[in-house]
Design an enzyme around this catalytic site. Structure first.
Site, short mmCIF file in Angstrom:
data_model
loop_
_atom_site.label_atom_id
_atom_site.label_comp_id
_atom_site.label_asym_id
_atom_site.label_seq_id
_atom_site.Cartn_x
_atom_site.Cartn_y
_atom_site.Cartn_z
N GLY A 241 52.81 37.99 55.90
CA GLY A 241 53.35 37.94 57.04
C GLY A 241 54.28 39.24 57.42
N ASP A 242 55.42 39.24 56.90
CA ASP A 242 56.01 40.67 57.60
C ASP A 242 56.35 41.55 56.44
OD1 ASP A 242 58.01 38.85 56.92
OD2 ASP A 242 59.39 39.39 58.53
#
Lengths: 342, 195
Positions: A241-242
């Site tokens: 993801g981030d």
């Protein structure tokens, strides 16, 4: 001998093109045409057999008189003059006063000999398997060559597949698997290192408002900054993801780490343009330092960095926290965490 | 069909007509552009698909493509090792013809799963021969026509070749040997060339 058979020189040449007929005095009486081809300078006939050939086995033999019987004996010999090609032979006594017949062949030296002397198919007896052997040697070489090429291609494909398997395809950073490997090795080697867990702030807003393409663009931009802010010996991985994980090899100085973390956050906060639209993100960071543990364990360090990251988030995002500080803050509700950057 | 044979078809297309044509053919046949691996075995249908595509692109019949392939196998510099292996068959074209009886077995000595056509040379007269080829794939007679023509050149022999037809997996080619030593031919030394 009633069963005895007479063979003409031509028949002998055809049947055994590398034979030597030696007279009782040890002089060569006649040789087959292929053998003569190996010593083109002068006729072999008339020379002493043991002057031309060195008898390697059986050892210690200085005369051919020992081989008078009809039973035959194996010989290993070599030419005395260069090229000193090795030969194998079979000697048969021809009876009292008749001398001996020696039939020679190249044995395993044949591949080299064929090249050295420029031999052709006609130089070997029709029953001799030399040509078949040469054929096989060449056929096998050709097949091995193909096999080698196939192996090289497979090896290349394997390396490419491995690289892909350790690389995050969107950002080109290492992936979670690669990060786990690096971390495990550092722990095994008992090296000093620090692990920074970074999570983007406000990234969801970019995705929601400007779409996934903008999100991908931001992730690639972030990856570039992370690589620029770290050394070649450090590891930058996209953990999913981030989330990113940075591993700093041999760097445990907390003030330097702090400086790096704050610089990264500051750079990430610069608006990132996507199709002319500014995307704004920041980052929260949690850092764990291996030297703070008597015996560092990968899972523990990851967990502590994670907790420190969580503390940064809770404290208002856009900040960096060390694992120890996070613990202290956990026990001291009024603790003064890191000063926010703005 | 063995990868070595498939690969030789690929080399024929690439070396004679260029990589672009091969890329088209590979795409037609559903192959990657890298094509065949020489040491793997493929379904005959794939070989057929490649031949069909080559024939369509070159606007040549399947027969002509196969004959050109045969010529290529012997005469192209990239396949010199193959020419040499064939030349091991004999010192002159007549001996070479008779060595075809053992060719499939010889090949199997080096590559046990290589299935070359089973061939038989029938002497029909002092200088007339009939070559019988049995294979699991149609067209072996045309490939042999190309190979024989090129090998005759290689030996410097003058021959008349005639394709007689194929039925029930058996192709026949008539060979008339007019002159065994018509021309110089190409050189062949037993020793493998260096490098």
């Amino acid at each position: 001998m009633r069963d005895a058979m007479r063979l003409s020189p031509d028949a002998m040449a055809c049947l055994m093109p590398m034979h030597v007929w030696v007279c009782p005095k040890g002089l060569i009486r006649r040789v087959g045409p292929t053998l003569q081809k190996l010593r083109p300078a002068a006729p072999l006939a008339g020379r002493r057999f043991l002057d031309v050939f060195e008898l390697r086995r059986p050892r210690g033999v200085h005369t051919l008189d020992d081989f008078v019987g009809p039973d035959g004996a194996r010989l290993q010999l070599a030419f005395r003059s260069a090229p000193c090609t090795a030969l194998k032979g079979l000697i048969i006594g021809l009876g009292e006063g008749e001398g001996a017949l020696i039939n020679l062949s190249f044995g395993i030296s044949v591949v080299e000999a064929v090249a050295t002397y420029g031999l052709t198919v006609g130089d070997f007896a029709a029953t001799d398997l030399t040509v078949e052997m040469l054929y096989l040697v060449e056929a096998k070489s050709a097949v091995m060559e193909e096999s080698k090429k196939l192996n090289q291609r497979l090896q290349g494909a394997r390396i490419a597949a491995e690289e892909q398997a350790f690389t995050d395809t969107l950002t080109g950073l290492k992936n979670r698997r690669a990060m786990d490997h690096v971390l495990a090795r550092l722990v095994d080697e008992r090296r000093a290192f620090s692990l920074m867990h970074l999570d983007l702030d406000f990234f969801k807003d970019v995705n929601d408002n400007l779409g996934h393409a903008a999100g991908d663009h931001v992730l690639q931009h972030v990856a570039r900054i992370l690589v620029e802010e770290t050394r070649d010996t450090d590891t930058v991985a996209r953990a999913g993801g981030d989330e990113f994980v940075l591993i700093f090899r041999d760097l445990v100085d907390m003030s330097r780490l702090k400086g790096i973390a704050l610089r990264i956050i500051r750079r990430l906060e610069q608006p990132i343009l996507f199709n002319g639209e500014p995307c704004r993100v920041s980052a929260s960071i949690g850092t764990a330092v291996s030297t703070q543990y008597p015996a560092a364990e990968a899972a523990q360090i990851l967990h502590d960095a994670d907790m420190a990251l969580y503390a940064s988030k809770r404290a208002g995002r856009a900040r960096a926290t060390f694992a120890g500080e996070a613990l202290r803050r956990g026990s001291d509700a009024a603790g003064n965490g890191d000063a926010p950057l703005h | 069909m063995h990868g070595l044979i498939n690969r030789s078809i690929q080399c024929f297309v690439q070396d004679t007509y260029g990589a672009e044509l091969w890329a088209d053919v590979a795409a037609d046949a559903g192959l990657r552009a890298e094509g065949f691996e020489a040491l793997l075995i493929y379904d005959d249908a794939l070989t057929e698909a490649v031949l069909t595509s080559v024939s369509r692109h070159l606007k040549k019949s399947r027969e002509v493509v196969l004959e050109d392939l045969g010529t290529f196998l012997v005469s192209h510099a990239n396949l010199e090792p193959l020419r040499r292996l064939l030349r091991f068959g004999g010192e002159n074209f007549m001996e070479f013809l008779h060595s075809l009886d053992d060719l499939a077995d010889r090949a199997r000595l080096a590559v046990p799963d290589l299935d070359l056509p089973d061939m038989e040379i029938v002497d029909e007269g002092p200088s007339t021969f009939r070559l019988l080829c049995r294979w699991h794939f149609a067209g072996s007679g045309h490939v042999m026509l190309g190979i024989l023509r090129a090998m005759a050149d290689d030996y410097g022999a003058l021959v008349l070749l005639e394709y007689l037809g194929e039925a029930a997996g058996r192709a026949e080619v008539q060979v008339e040997l007019l002159d065994c030593r018509f021309a110089e031919g190409r050189s062949f030394k037993l020793a493998m060339p260096a490098g």
